[in-house]
Design a protein around this motif. Structure first.
Motif, mmCIF file in Angstrom:
data_model
loop_
_atom_site.group_PDB
_atom_site.id
_atom_site.type_symbol
_atom_site.label_atom_id
_atom_site.label_comp_id
_atom_site.label_asym_id
_atom_site.label_seq_id
_atom_site.Cartn_x
_atom_site.Cartn_y
_atom_site.Cartn_z
ATOM 1 N N TRP A 209 -24.034 -25.171 -27.572
ATOM 2 C CA TRP A 209 -24.520 -25.219 -26.203
ATOM 3 C C TRP A 209 -24.912 -26.623 -25.773
ATOM 4 C CZ3 TRP A 209 -28.449 -20.753 -27.383
ATOM 5 C CH2 TRP A 209 -27.740 -19.577 -27.590
ATOM 6 N N LEU A 210 -25.567 -27.338 -26.654
ATOM 7 C CA LEU A 210 -26.022 -28.664 -26.280
ATOM 8 C C LEU A 210 -24.850 -29.607 -26.030
ATOM 9 C CD1 LEU A 210 -29.038 -29.142 -28.712
ATOM 10 C CD2 LEU A 210 -29.135 -28.859 -26.240
ATOM 11 N N ALA A 211 -23.836 -29.532 -26.901
ATOM 12 C CA ALA A 211 -22.667 -30.406 -26.736
ATOM 13 C C ALA A 211 -21.935 -30.089 -25.435
ATOM 14 C CB ALA A 211 -21.727 -30.250 -27.921
ATOM 15 N N GLN A 212 -21.911 -28.835 -25.052
ATOM 16 C CA GLN A 212 -21.212 -28.444 -23.830
ATOM 17 C C GLN A 212 -21.994 -28.806 -22.577
ATOM 18 O OE1 GLN A 212 -20.177 -24.266 -24.070
ATOM 19 N NE2 GLN A 212 -19.580 -24.446 -26.223
ATOM 20 N N ALA A 213 -23.324 -28.774 -22.693
ATOM 21 C CA ALA A 213 -24.149 -28.975 -21.501
ATOM 22 C C ALA A 213 -24.612 -30.421 -21.320
ATOM 23 C CB ALA A 213 -25.374 -28.052 -21.553
ATOM 24 N N ALA B 133 -29.777 -26.971 -19.404
ATOM 25 C CA ALA B 133 -28.659 -26.941 -20.348
ATOM 26 C C ALA B 133 -28.534 -25.589 -21.031
ATOM 27 C CB ALA B 133 -28.820 -28.047 -21.386
ATOM 28 N N LEU B 134 -29.679 -25.006 -21.397
ATOM 29 C CA LEU B 134 -29.651 -23.722 -22.092
ATOM 30 C C LEU B 134 -29.599 -22.541 -21.143
ATOM 31 C CD1 LEU B 134 -32.273 -24.452 -24.909
ATOM 32 C CD2 LEU B 134 -29.786 -24.569 -25.053
ATOM 33 N N GLY B 135 -29.742 -22.783 -19.851
ATOM 34 C CA GLY B 135 -29.670 -21.710 -18.878
ATOM 35 C C GLY B 135 -30.778 -20.683 -19.032
#
Length: 734
Positions: free
Chosen positions: A29-33, A109-111
């Motif tokens: 998630w972190l890499a995508q956001a 980022a984590l929504g």
């Protein structure tokens, strides 16, 4: 719409750990956001350890070297846990950064549907009632204060939070601040005419409705000591507490878990009584006489210290501090009690006119109680001293550390008390600006665990983290004074390649630090290095005398050339100095060297080419004549341990590591650490201190140092190159 507190179910332990592992994967998630995210093994290890502690409960102490990314290591598992979380930082600046930058980025980022809140101490918020009183009393006719009040009054019409940090250009040292902020003592509470609009109450209500609350260590310990009401609804529901920059906890805690009385407090009290009496009860008591009596007693207290120089700390093992005349001392305390007693009587006669008088009566009673305690012998297990300034005297009684408070009040462990709580209530107002309600209603650890077991809940999780917590595997420098010897320990090394990025140099030609000419000789050695780099230098001193000597020498030298701007602590606010230093030689301006002490040793982040040389004048041992240091050393000696090896060397090692940590802040930073103290290489304990530093390569002589400087200078683009390099010989002619 963010979910209200309690709407989010807590994650299952195994699910939380799995979610954290996935978040830190290269494609997680972190890499995508977040485009800037880079997987780091140390960061992932720490995040999993935090997740395990949250899942199981207990205590984790984690030292994470610079560059690990510890903020995300604790934020991600805490936010994913579904628990109500309390974050505490070392300073209000870091608190603002966490709340305004790091938290929003990660929540987005984590929504996650999270509600966050920022809570500071009273002194950080505008008090509308105090502002009104200050405006009506004309601020004593001081035009500079009147200008500040006018600016604040205009800003007050638009602010939602009342957080004074949001007011541009307000100097944190402004004498107007006490006039527009409240303290626990002068707050009118529910009786205040501005109670509904009160910014502090708004901040507390926001905290009650939040899933995540961000505070600071001063606020935490202030309320742990005072237990002022107001937040009892929040804290029993907080299951996760995380303390960043935890290396400051012990010294912050002892400020509040003791007892203090100062002549400045008495003068402030007399001023408040005079202003309130003349405004709301003129003619009903002789307010000028009563105020004058208390002011006279306060000055007698300061005069009792005789010729003690400003900045000294007077030892205090008997009934009065050393060097103080017993008759003058007892007379001053008696005058304080007499003046306050008369003030109380006058306030009592008008107490029904306004709530202000009730609070002033209570303040008088509290000041009398403290004066009476300082007239007696100190409590067992505590240390006393008197702080002397040019115009004031402050009496201090302090515990030696926070171990007992942490183990009993936070973790619920039973230890042998060192003092009767009725005789020495744990209260201090050294930092009144951070006095606010936070710990009221927090159950003891035993009560909390029993309740948790009864309701099937998991025990609380306590996480303490910093880049510097000690030099041994158990991080004893931190865990012992904080009562956390039984905690789980995690040490994560920095990912930086220090051997390639940095070097350390101890100039062998410098005189010993005890030599009267040491500071000037160091300035003469540093100046050509500064010239070679075109500035880009931070000089950290251990004393104000060295600060002045080095600062004046460098300003004299470079002032004649104009090639480098020399910034010196005290010649501007910390924020102004750091902003200018970070600019460096950008936009055609001269490069900078910053000479600083004290607060600049940590928390200063200057990544990139703006900083390439950090100079530390000498090894930062604790001052041996400081009463608190003396008492701690004596306790170790009495227990059969070496105070030097068990206290002085570890203290110096941690402080040295903190100062050195200013140098390398990113993977592409390059720089040199210069320590102007030959004891680092010439004394047996120097090996321990060097081992505590990051693994930088060693420079052994002046030639290697100058070669390393030239390599750093060569990394800069031609248009930003500094003046022609000077040699040490050139500078010694000066």
């Amino acid at each position: 719409m963010p979910a209200l507190s309690g709407d989010r179910p807590a994650a299952e332990p195994s699910g939380l750990i799995a979610a954290v592992e996935q978040a830190f994967e290269p494609d997680g998630w972190l890499a995508q956001a977040a485009e800037q995210f880079r997987p780091r093994e140390g960061q992932r290890r720490m995040a999993i350890a935090v997740a395990e502690t949250i899942a199981e409960g207990g205590v984790l102490v984690a030292e994470a070297g610079t560059g690990v990314g510890k903020t995300y290591s604790y934020l991600v598992p805490a936010l994913l846990s579904g628990e109500r979380v309390l974050f505490s930082t070392a300073t209000k600046t870091l608190q603002d950064q966490l709340f305004s930058r790091d938290l929003p980025r990660l929540v987005q980022a984590l929504g996650l549907p999270l509600r966050t809140a920022l809570l500071k101490g009273r002194g950080s918020y505008l008090c509308l009632q105090r502002l009104e009183v200050a405006r009506q009393t004309d601020a004593g006719g001081d035009r500079s204060i009147q200008r500040v009040l006018a600016k604040v009054e205009t800003w007050a019409q638009a602010t939602r939070t009342g957080d004074l940090a949001e007011l541009p250009g307000l100097d944190e040292r402004s004498p107007a601040l006490p006039l527009i902020t409240s303290t626990r003592e002068n707050c009118l509470g529910a009786k205040c005419p501005q109670f509904r609009a009160c910014h502090i109450n708004t901040a507390r209500r926001d905290a009650l409705a939040a899933d995540v609350v961000v505070i600071n260590h001063h606020l935490f310990f202030a309320d742990l000591a005072v237990r002022e009401s107001g937040m009892a609804e929040l804290l029993p529901t907080v299951r996760v507490a995380i303390f960043d920059e935890a290396h400051q906890l012990n010294e912050t805690g002892v400020q509040f878990l003791g007892l203090q009385l100062g002549s400045g407090q008495l003068l402030d009290f007399a001023r408040d009584v005079l202003a309130t009496g003349l405004q709301q009860a003129r003619g009903l008591a002789d307010w000028p006489r009563h105020a004058a009596d208390v002011e006279r007693a306060a000055r007698e207290l300061r005069m009792s210290a005789g010729d003690a120089y400003a900045g000294s700390k007077l030892r205090w093992t008997g009934l009065q501090p050393e060097g103080v005349d017993p008759e003058g001392w007892s007379g001053a305390l008696a005058a304080i009690d007499s003046g306050l007693e008369a003030m109380q009587a006058a306030l009592d006669t008008v107490s029904e006119l306004a709530p202000d008088f009730v609070r002033l009566f209570e303040r008088a009673a509290e000041l009398r109680r403290r004066a009476a305690l300082f007239a007696q012998a100190s409590a067992p297990g505590a240390v006393r001293w008197a702080d002397v300034t040019a115009s004031q005297l402050r009496l201090v009684e302090s515990p030696l550390d926070i171990a007992q408070a942490v183990r009993e009040r936070l973790l619920g462990m039973k230890t042998q008390p060192v003092a009767d709580a009725e005789e020495t209530p744990p209260y201090s107002d050294d930092d009144e600006d951070d006095m606010a309600s936070l710990q009221a209603g927090w159950p003891s650890g035993d009560t909390a665990r029993a309740a948790a077991a009864q309701e099937g809940e998991r025990p609380r999780a306590w996480i303490f983290t910093s880049a510097t917590l000690g030099t041994d595997e158990r991080l004893s420098w931190f865990t012992e004074p904080c009562g956390l010897q039984d905690a789980r320990i995690l040490r994560v090394d920095s990912p930086f390649d220090y051997a390639r990025q940095a070097a350390v140099f101890v100039p062998p030609q410098l005189p010993r630090p005890a030599d009267a000419g040491h500071a000037l000789q160091l300035a003469r050695l540093v100046a050509p290095a500064v010239a070679t780099l075109g500035g880009r230098t931070l000089v950290l001193t251990t004393t104000l005398r060295a600060l002045r000597t080095i600062g004046e020498a460098l300003q004299q030298h470079f002032g004649e050339r104009g090639a480098v701007e020399v910034l010196v602590q005290g010649q501007g606010t910390k924020r102004m100095l750091l902003d200018r230093f970070r600019e460096g030689d950008s936009q055609g301006r001269a490069g900078c060297v910053l000479v600083a002490s004290a607060s600049f040793w940590e928390g200063v982040d200057v990544p990139g080419e703006a900083l390439q040389l950090v100079v530390i004048d000498k090894l930062p041992f604790p001052p041996p004549n400081d009463p608190l240091v003396e008492a701690r050393a004596q306790r170790l000696e009495q227990s059969g341990r070496s105070a030097f090896n068990s206290y002085f060397v570890p203290e110096a090692a941690v402080a040295l590591k903190q100062g050195a940590g200013r140098l390398i802040r990113r993977e592409d930073d390059r720089g040199i650490l210069l320590v102007g103290d030959t004891r680092l290489t010439g004394m047996p304990y120097g090996k321990r201190l060097l081992a505590g530093l990051p693994p930088m390569r060693r420079l052994h002589d002046q030639a290697e140092f100058e070669e390393a400087l030239a390599e750093l200078a060569a990394l800069r683009p031609p248009e930003s190159a500094g003046p022609d390099a000077e040699t040490a010989a050139d500078f010694f002619d000066w």
